[in-house]
Every structure is written in C-alpha cells, then in structure tokens.
Write a protein that holds these residues in place. Structure first.
Motif, PDB file in Angstrom:
ATOM      1  N   THR A 248       0.835  -1.197   0.000  1.00  0.00           N
ATOM      2  CA  THR A 248       0.000   0.000   0.000  1.00  0.00           C
ATOM      3  C   THR A 248       0.873   1.252   0.000  1.00  0.00           C
ATOM      4  OG1 THR A 248      -0.176   0.188   2.414  1.00  0.00           O
ATOM      5  CG2 THR A 248      -1.759  -1.265   1.302  1.00  0.00           C
ATOM      6  N   ALA A 249       2.150   1.075  -0.302  1.00  0.00           N
ATOM      7  CA  ALA A 249       3.063   2.213  -0.406  1.00  0.00           C
ATOM      8  C   ALA A 249       2.826   2.945  -1.726  1.00  0.00           C
ATOM      9  CB  ALA A 249       4.510   1.725  -0.314  1.00  0.00           C
ATOM     10  N   SER A 250       3.467   4.080  -1.892  1.00  0.00           N
ATOM     11  CA  SER A 250       3.323   4.865  -3.114  1.00  0.00           C
ATOM     12  C   SER A 250       3.930   4.113  -4.293  1.00  0.00           C
ATOM     13  CB  SER A 250       4.041   6.205  -2.951  1.00  0.00           C
ATOM     14  OG  SER A 250       5.453   6.012  -2.950  1.00  0.00           O
ATOM     15  N   PRO A 251       3.627   4.529  -5.532  1.00  0.00           N
ATOM     16  CA  PRO A 251       4.241   3.850  -6.679  1.00  0.00           C
ATOM     17  C   PRO A 251       5.762   3.920  -6.655  1.00  0.00           C
ATOM     18  CG  PRO A 251       2.936   5.781  -7.373  1.00  0.00           C
ATOM     19  CD  PRO A 251       2.632   5.524  -5.946  1.00  0.00           C
ATOM     20  N   ALA A 252       6.315   5.054  -6.245  1.00  0.00           N
ATOM     21  CA  ALA A 252       7.783   5.173  -6.205  1.00  0.00           C
ATOM     22  C   ALA A 252       8.379   4.279  -5.120  1.00  0.00           C
ATOM     23  CB  ALA A 252       8.172   6.626  -5.958  1.00  0.00           C
ATOM     24  N   GLU A 253       7.738   4.216  -3.953  1.00  0.00           N
ATOM     25  CA  GLU A 253       8.253   3.388  -2.857  1.00  0.00           C
ATOM     26  C   GLU A 253       8.140   1.909  -3.186  1.00  0.00           C
ATOM     27  OE1 GLU A 253       5.700   4.989   0.096  1.00  0.00           O
ATOM     28  OE2 GLU A 253       7.236   6.290   0.956  1.00  0.00           O
ATOM     29  N   THR A 254       7.033   1.507  -3.786  1.00  0.00           N
ATOM     30  CA  THR A 254       6.867   0.100  -4.170  1.00  0.00           C
ATOM     31  C   THR A 254       7.902  -0.287  -5.216  1.00  0.00           C
ATOM     32  OG1 THR A 254       4.497   0.248  -3.700  1.00  0.00           O
ATOM     33  CG2 THR A 254       5.233  -1.606  -5.056  1.00  0.00           C
ATOM     34  N   TYR A 255       8.155   0.615  -6.156  1.00  0.00           N
ATOM     35  CA  TYR A 255       9.156   0.381  -7.204  1.00  0.00           C
ATOM     36  C   TYR A 255      10.525   0.091  -6.586  1.00  0.00           C
ATOM     37  CZ  TYR A 255      12.066   1.408 -11.327  1.00  0.00           C
ATOM     38  OH  TYR A 255      12.977   1.341 -12.352  1.00  0.00           O
ATOM     39  N   LYS A 256      10.894   0.850  -5.557  1.00  0.00           N
ATOM     40  CA  LYS A 256      12.206   0.669  -4.932  1.00  0.00           C
ATOM     41  C   LYS A 256      12.346  -0.682  -4.226  1.00  0.00           C
ATOM     42  CE  LYS A 256      12.993   5.602  -4.051  1.00  0.00           C
ATOM     43  NZ  LYS A 256      13.109   6.641  -2.990  1.00  0.00           N
ATOM     44  N   LEU A 257      11.235  -1.283  -3.852  1.00  0.00           N
ATOM     45  CA  LEU A 257      11.278  -2.539  -3.095  1.00  0.00           C
ATOM     46  C   LEU A 257      11.468  -3.769  -3.974  1.00  0.00           C
ATOM     47  CD1 LEU A 257       8.368  -1.938  -0.543  1.00  0.00           C
ATOM     48  CD2 LEU A 257      10.834  -1.780  -0.111  1.00  0.00           C
ATOM     49  N   GLU A 262      12.163  -2.204 -13.079  1.00  0.00           N
ATOM     50  CA  GLU A 262      12.142  -1.501 -14.369  1.00  0.00           C
ATOM     51  C   GLU A 262      11.600  -2.369 -15.493  1.00  0.00           C
ATOM     52  OE1 GLU A 262      16.116  -3.555 -13.987  1.00  0.00           O
ATOM     53  OE2 GLU A 262      14.821  -2.328 -12.684  1.00  0.00           O
ATOM     54  N   ARG A 263      11.507  -3.671 -15.266  1.00  0.00           N
ATOM     55  CA  ARG A 263      10.973  -4.585 -16.294  1.00  0.00           C
ATOM     56  C   ARG A 263       9.500  -4.922 -16.028  1.00  0.00           C
ATOM     57  NH1 ARG A 263      15.987  -6.649 -14.918  1.00  0.00           N
ATOM     58  NH2 ARG A 263      15.081  -8.327 -13.665  1.00  0.00           N
ATOM     59  N   THR A 264       8.900  -4.256 -15.075  1.00  0.00           N
ATOM     60  CA  THR A 264       7.505  -4.528 -14.721  1.00  0.00           C
ATOM     61  C   THR A 264       6.652  -3.277 -14.938  1.00  0.00           C
ATOM     62  OG1 THR A 264       7.578  -3.819 -12.412  1.00  0.00           O
ATOM     63  CG2 THR A 264       8.414  -6.036 -12.904  1.00  0.00           C
ATOM     64  N   ILE A 265       5.357  -3.429 -14.742  1.00  0.00           N
ATOM     65  CA  ILE A 265       4.441  -2.294 -14.881  1.00  0.00           C
ATOM     66  C   ILE A 265       4.659  -1.249 -13.796  1.00  0.00           C
ATOM     67  CG2 ILE A 265       2.552  -3.175 -13.447  1.00  0.00           C
ATOM     68  CD1 ILE A 265       0.648  -2.250 -15.710  1.00  0.00           C
ATOM     69  N   LEU A 266       5.406  -1.602 -12.740  1.00  0.00           N
ATOM     70  CA  LEU A 266       5.699  -0.645 -11.679  1.00  0.00           C
ATOM     71  C   LEU A 266       6.438   0.578 -12.212  1.00  0.00           C
ATOM     72  CD1 LEU A 266       6.824  -3.092  -8.842  1.00  0.00           C
ATOM     73  CD2 LEU A 266       4.739  -1.694  -8.856  1.00  0.00           C
ATOM     74  N   LYS A 267       7.266   0.385 -13.225  1.00  0.00           N
ATOM     75  CA  LYS A 267       8.005   1.520 -13.801  1.00  0.00           C
ATOM     76  C   LYS A 267       7.048   2.509 -14.437  1.00  0.00           C
ATOM     77  CE  LYS A 267      11.932   2.839 -16.668  1.00  0.00           C
ATOM     78  NZ  LYS A 267      11.291   4.077 -17.138  1.00  0.00           N
ATOM     79  N   ARG A 268       6.066   2.013 -15.179  1.00  0.00           N
ATOM     80  CA  ARG A 268       5.106   2.912 -15.817  1.00  0.00           C
ATOM     81  C   ARG A 268       4.291   3.654 -14.767  1.00  0.00           C
ATOM     82  NH1 ARG A 268       0.341   0.372 -19.142  1.00  0.00           N
ATOM     83  NH2 ARG A 268      -0.859   0.924 -17.280  1.00  0.00           N
ATOM     84  N   SER A 378      -1.537   6.023 -19.056  1.00  0.00           N
ATOM     85  CA  SER A 378      -1.783   5.083 -20.156  1.00  0.00           C
ATOM     86  C   SER A 378      -3.098   4.351 -19.974  1.00  0.00           C
ATOM     87  CB  SER A 378      -0.640   4.060 -20.241  1.00  0.00           C
ATOM     88  OG  SER A 378       0.593   4.706 -20.439  1.00  0.00           O
ATOM     89  N   SER A 379      -3.553   4.223 -18.731  1.00  0.00           N
ATOM     90  CA  SER A 379      -4.784   3.506 -18.446  1.00  0.00           C
ATOM     91  C   SER A 379      -5.479   4.149 -17.259  1.00  0.00           C
ATOM     92  CB  SER A 379      -4.492   2.032 -18.130  1.00  0.00           C
ATOM     93  OG  SER A 379      -5.645   1.364 -17.674  1.00  0.00           O
ATOM     94  N   ARG A 380      -6.798   4.125 -17.271  1.00  0.00           N
ATOM     95  CA  ARG A 380      -7.567   4.639 -16.139  1.00  0.00           C
ATOM     96  C   ARG A 380      -7.626   3.609 -15.011  1.00  0.00           C
ATOM     97  NH1 ARG A 380     -12.390   4.975 -16.521  1.00  0.00           N
ATOM     98  NH2 ARG A 380     -12.883   6.752 -15.186  1.00  0.00           N
ATOM     99  N   GLU A 387       1.780  -6.736 -13.106  1.00  0.00           N
ATOM    100  CA  GLU A 387       2.276  -7.539 -14.227  1.00  0.00           C
ATOM    101  C   GLU A 387       3.797  -7.636 -14.155  1.00  0.00           C
ATOM    102  OE1 GLU A 387       0.852  -5.865 -17.881  1.00  0.00           O
ATOM    103  OE2 GLU A 387      -1.161  -5.556 -17.061  1.00  0.00           O
ATOM    104  N   GLY A 388       4.301  -8.852 -14.200  1.00  0.00           N
ATOM    105  CA  GLY A 388       5.737  -9.084 -14.129  1.00  0.00           C
ATOM    106  C   GLY A 388       6.188  -9.667 -12.820  1.00  0.00           C
ATOM    107  N   VAL A 389       5.315  -9.620 -11.782  1.00  0.00           N
ATOM    108  CA  VAL A 389       5.655 -10.214 -10.484  1.00  0.00           C
ATOM    109  C   VAL A 389       4.418 -10.929  -9.948  1.00  0.00           C
ATOM    110  CG1 VAL A 389       6.628  -9.853  -8.186  1.00  0.00           C
ATOM    111  CG2 VAL A 389       7.196  -8.262 -10.033  1.00  0.00           C
ATOM    112  N   ARG A 390       4.361 -12.237 -10.122  1.00  0.00           N
ATOM    113  CA  ARG A 390       3.212 -12.997  -9.619  1.00  0.00           C
ATOM    114  C   ARG A 390       3.214 -13.008  -8.086  1.00  0.00           C
ATOM    115  NH1 ARG A 390       4.107 -18.607 -11.699  1.00  0.00           N
ATOM    116  NH2 ARG A 390       6.256 -17.844 -11.889  1.00  0.00           N
ATOM    117  N   GLY A 391       2.054 -12.777  -7.535  1.00  0.00           N
ATOM    118  CA  GLY A 391       1.927 -12.754  -6.084  1.00  0.00           C
ATOM    119  C   GLY A 391       2.075 -11.375  -5.478  1.00  0.00           C
ATOM    120  N   LEU A 392       2.365 -10.351  -6.313  1.00  0.00           N
ATOM    121  CA  LEU A 392       2.472  -8.983  -5.806  1.00  0.00           C
ATOM    122  C   LEU A 392       1.245  -8.192  -6.242  1.00  0.00           C
ATOM    123  CD1 LEU A 392       3.960  -6.679  -4.397  1.00  0.00           C
ATOM    124  CD2 LEU A 392       5.231  -6.273  -6.534  1.00  0.00           C
ATOM    125  N   TYR A 393       0.664  -7.469  -5.278  1.00  0.00           N
ATOM    126  CA  TYR A 393      -0.551  -6.688  -5.523  1.00  0.00           C
ATOM    127  C   TYR A 393      -0.359  -5.300  -4.925  1.00  0.00           C
ATOM    128  CZ  TYR A 393      -2.037 -11.519  -5.956  1.00  0.00           C
ATOM    129  OH  TYR A 393      -2.111 -12.847  -6.306  1.00  0.00           O
TER     130      TYR A 393
END
Length: 427
Positions: A248-257, A262-268, A378-380, A387-393
């Motif tokens: 439930t962290a921010s997109p930037a904080e989740t990305y760092k974890l 960078e190869r997942t939708i987290l980058k976008r 890119s999407s609403r 996408e790119g990490v199964r089990g991560l939500y």
C-alpha cells in the motif's frame, strides 16, 4: 515476531492495508501487516493537541462513495455530522455569499444575468449527467467548451478542487472529477473523533480477525524468484516467507522494493504518477469571531475553509476545530507563502482569530494522493495485480478503477484481497 511464514503479508497500516488485512483474515488466510511507523492509520491518524482532535489535513467521507459502503460492510460505526449548508466565497480578499441556492444565485453580485443562467444550467446538468460518458479530456477543456462565463468557470473549479482535493485542471480527467463532485453533492460526513475513529475500529477488527500487526518495522525488499513473490526482507535483517504481498506504499516506494522493477508495470506507474499536494492549516479555537461563517470556497485562490465542529465532535472541552487547505499542483508549493496565504484567508473570514487559538497544526506539502486520474496515464485502471511479479498486488489512494481518495484506498484493498482469493483457487 516468532512466526515467519504467512499466507499473505501487507506493507502499510493505513486504510488500504487494514481493510485488505481484515478481508484476507476473514477469508481464513494467515496475515501479517507491517507498518514502519509506531502508529497505525497513515494519513488517517488524528492528533490530539490541547484537547482538539486534528486530522492530518482535510478529510471527508462521501456517503455515496466506495469507502463508506465498504466500512459499513465491515461493521464499522460511522458517526458524525454533515458540514454546514451555508457556503461563503472568497473573492478579491473579501467574503461574499456563494451562489449555491436559487436565492443567493439571483442576488449574487459576482455574476451577470447570463452568468446566473449559465450557473443554473451547469448545476442542473451536474445533477443529472452520466459523467462516465464524458470523453477522455481534461477538466479545463471540458469547462471551456461548456462554460463561456469566466466566473462560472471559477465556481466550477472551486467545487472540483474541494471534491477531488486536487488542483490540476489541465491534466485531471473531466469525467472522473465531475463524478466526484456528484458524489460530494449526495452527502459528506465529518466524523466524531476524527478519522482516528475509523483507524481504531479497523485495527480492532483486524486483531479480532487474527491479523498479526507489527509496527515499527520497515520492509527493505520484496523478494522474488523467477518472477514469483517468495517473501519480504526487513530493514532489521528479519525475513518473512509468503507467496502473496500487498503493497500500500506509493508507486515510487513500491518500485524501490522490487529488484528488476524496471521490467515490470511498476516503472510505468512510477513514471506516470501525478500526485496531488496541499498545504493544510488546522486550528483549535475557543470561539469563532464571526458566528455562522462556517464554510468558504476560494474562487480566485485555490483554498477552502471549513468549520468541522458545526456537527462533528472533535473535542471534549468545547474547543472548535477549523480547517484550511491550499490545493497545490503535483510539484507542491512554497511552505512560507502557503502558510501566509492561509492565515490571511483566516483573517479575512474571522478577524481576531489569533487571540482564540488553543491548538495549531500546519502541514506544508502534504501528499493528498500519490497519483490522480489524469490524461497522461496510459490507463484509467491501476492494479491490483502487478504484471511481471506474480503474487504482488497494490492498493492505496492511487490504485484506482475510477475511485478517488479514501474511496480508492478502500476499493483497491478489497480488489487486492479478492485477487489473492482468486489466485489461490486457480493454484
């Protein structure tokens, strides 16, 4: 924390984290919730200052929103009162009546006759329109196409800022913001005891459901192997084994974890995020110098004033609680200039207020929401799966399928828990 293996681990103890934890635990999953601070609640905590209960900035629960429905479904008592129905406006450093009723609209000196007719038409349209049918366009593009009168546009923007807690009309999606305005017009609840009353009830429900809550421990890494979640590394070198993680962290904080994020939708999600920032001044006062002046919307400045204790209990000693907010763009504002603007607005509304202060809280550049629904996305639809990490939500105020603010937090938490249930059924 003796146990090290759990069905699901949740990062963050705010509204989204607590709701997701309850949903999973009630679904017979073993759940650990990790909050890095010493208190649960995130932005929903309430501070007690000299007997005045001050939220972290502005908060309102929309009766027609997802959060209200989900919290009621979880069994929470949502007790409070509506804001004052008497609205004022700030224009050119003066207090003027807000043309919110037919009578004030007809007598308003802010509007020409044609402007009054236009305001009446747009308010009737707002009451009836299906906002979801508005094509993807910015709020400004919609307003300029629909409204020729500049003052009517000022009034529309003030309503949109107040409902969405954001000032970004060149990027905010018109349909989503106008839908939020519609929800706000159906009823707003200021909570007795502040939003801490929600946090405390959610925490109690989580413990009763069997959630293991851990505060003061930070997550260092979401561990994965071959694109599948395996566990969490903690900052104190602890480790939790789990197949499901909700961040439930921010997109930037989740990305760092996430290694290889960078190869997942987290980058976008990180790159496209446009947060809503604000400066907030909350005051506990012995009395209001001008009786009945309880709500005011800034028309030429992006500010809002509200007296919360008109119908909500936020003290045990008669202290009145008022809130002022300056809505900023994604980049935030200048703290000194923003505090000066808010105190000047307070002086315009309630001359002599400084002599009545018993509690004061100024929050510069607070993040209201980590990403807004905007035309650059890119999407609403965001999440709940990554996408790119199964089990991560993901869940939180930025994880939306059209909802905003606390509604997005609650709805995304429920979607994330449901996605875990579905994954388990398919396994």
């Amino acid at each position: 924390m003796e146990r090290t293996k759990w069905d699901a681990a949740i990062i963050g103890g705010g509204l989204a984290g607590l709701i997701a934890a309850i949903e999973l635990a009630r679904g017979a999953r073993s759940v650990v919730l990790l909050e890095k601070s010493s208190r649960m609640g995130g932005r929903a905590i309430t501070n007690n200052k000299n007997g005045a209960l001050l939220n972290l900035g502005g908060h309102a629960l929309y009766r027609a929103g997802a959060a209200y429905a989900i919290l009621k479904e979880l069994g929470l008592r949502l007790e409070g009162g509506a804001p004052s129905p008497k609205f004022g406006a700030l224009w050119n450093n003066q207090v003027v009546p807000m043309p919110a009723t037919l009578g004030t609209m007809m007598s308003s000196k802010l509007l020409s006759w044609s402007g009054k007719m236009q305001l009446m038409k747009v308010m009737m349209k707002l009451a009836k329109m299906d906002a979801s049918r508005i094509p993807d366009m910015s709020l400004r593009a919609w307003a300029e196409a629909e409204l020729s009168d500049p003052m009517v546009r000022h009034m529309l923007y003030s309503l949109c800022r107040t409902a969405s807690y954001a000032k970004d009309p060149d990027y905010q999606l018109a349909g989503d913001v106008l839908a939020q305005v519609q929800r706000s017009l159906k009823g707003v609840l200021y909570l007795h005891g502040g939003w801490q009353s929600i946090v405390d009830q959610l925490q109690d429900q989580a413990v009763r459901a069997g959630v293991h809550i851990v505060s003061g421990r930070d997550v260092k890494e979401i561990v994965q192997e071959e694109g599948r979640v395996r566990g969490l590394k903690l900052s104190d070198d602890g480790y939790i084994e789990t197949a499901h993680v909700i961040s439930t962290a921010s997109p930037a904080e989740t990305y760092k974890l996430v290694d290889g994020a960078e190869r997942t939708i987290l980058k976008r999600w990180k790159d496209e995020a446009r947060p809503a920032m604000a400066a907030c001044l909350d005051l506990g006062l012995r009395k209001l110098p001008v009786k009945g002046r309880d709500i005011a919307l800034g028309l030429d400045q992006p500010i809002f004033f509200s007296h919360h204790t008109v119908n909500a209990r936020l003290s045990d000693n008669g202290t009145l609680v008022v809130h002022l907010i300056k809505y900023n763009g994604p980049g935030g504002g200048d703290p000194q200039a923003d505090e000066r603007l808010l105190t000047e607005a307070m002086s315009t509304l309630h001359p002599g207020w400084e002599q009545e202060v018993v509690a004061r809280q100024f929050l510069p550049n607070i993040t209201v929401v980590h990403d807004t629904l905007n035309i650059a996305r890119s999407s609403r639809v965001t999440g709940p799966t990554v996408e790119g990490v199964r089990g991560l939500y993901v869940a939180g105020d930025w994880v939306t399928h059209g909802e905003m603010l606390a509604d997005a937090s609650a709805a995304s938490a429920k979607r994330a828990a449901d996605a875990i249930f579905k994954s388990d059924r398919l396994a």
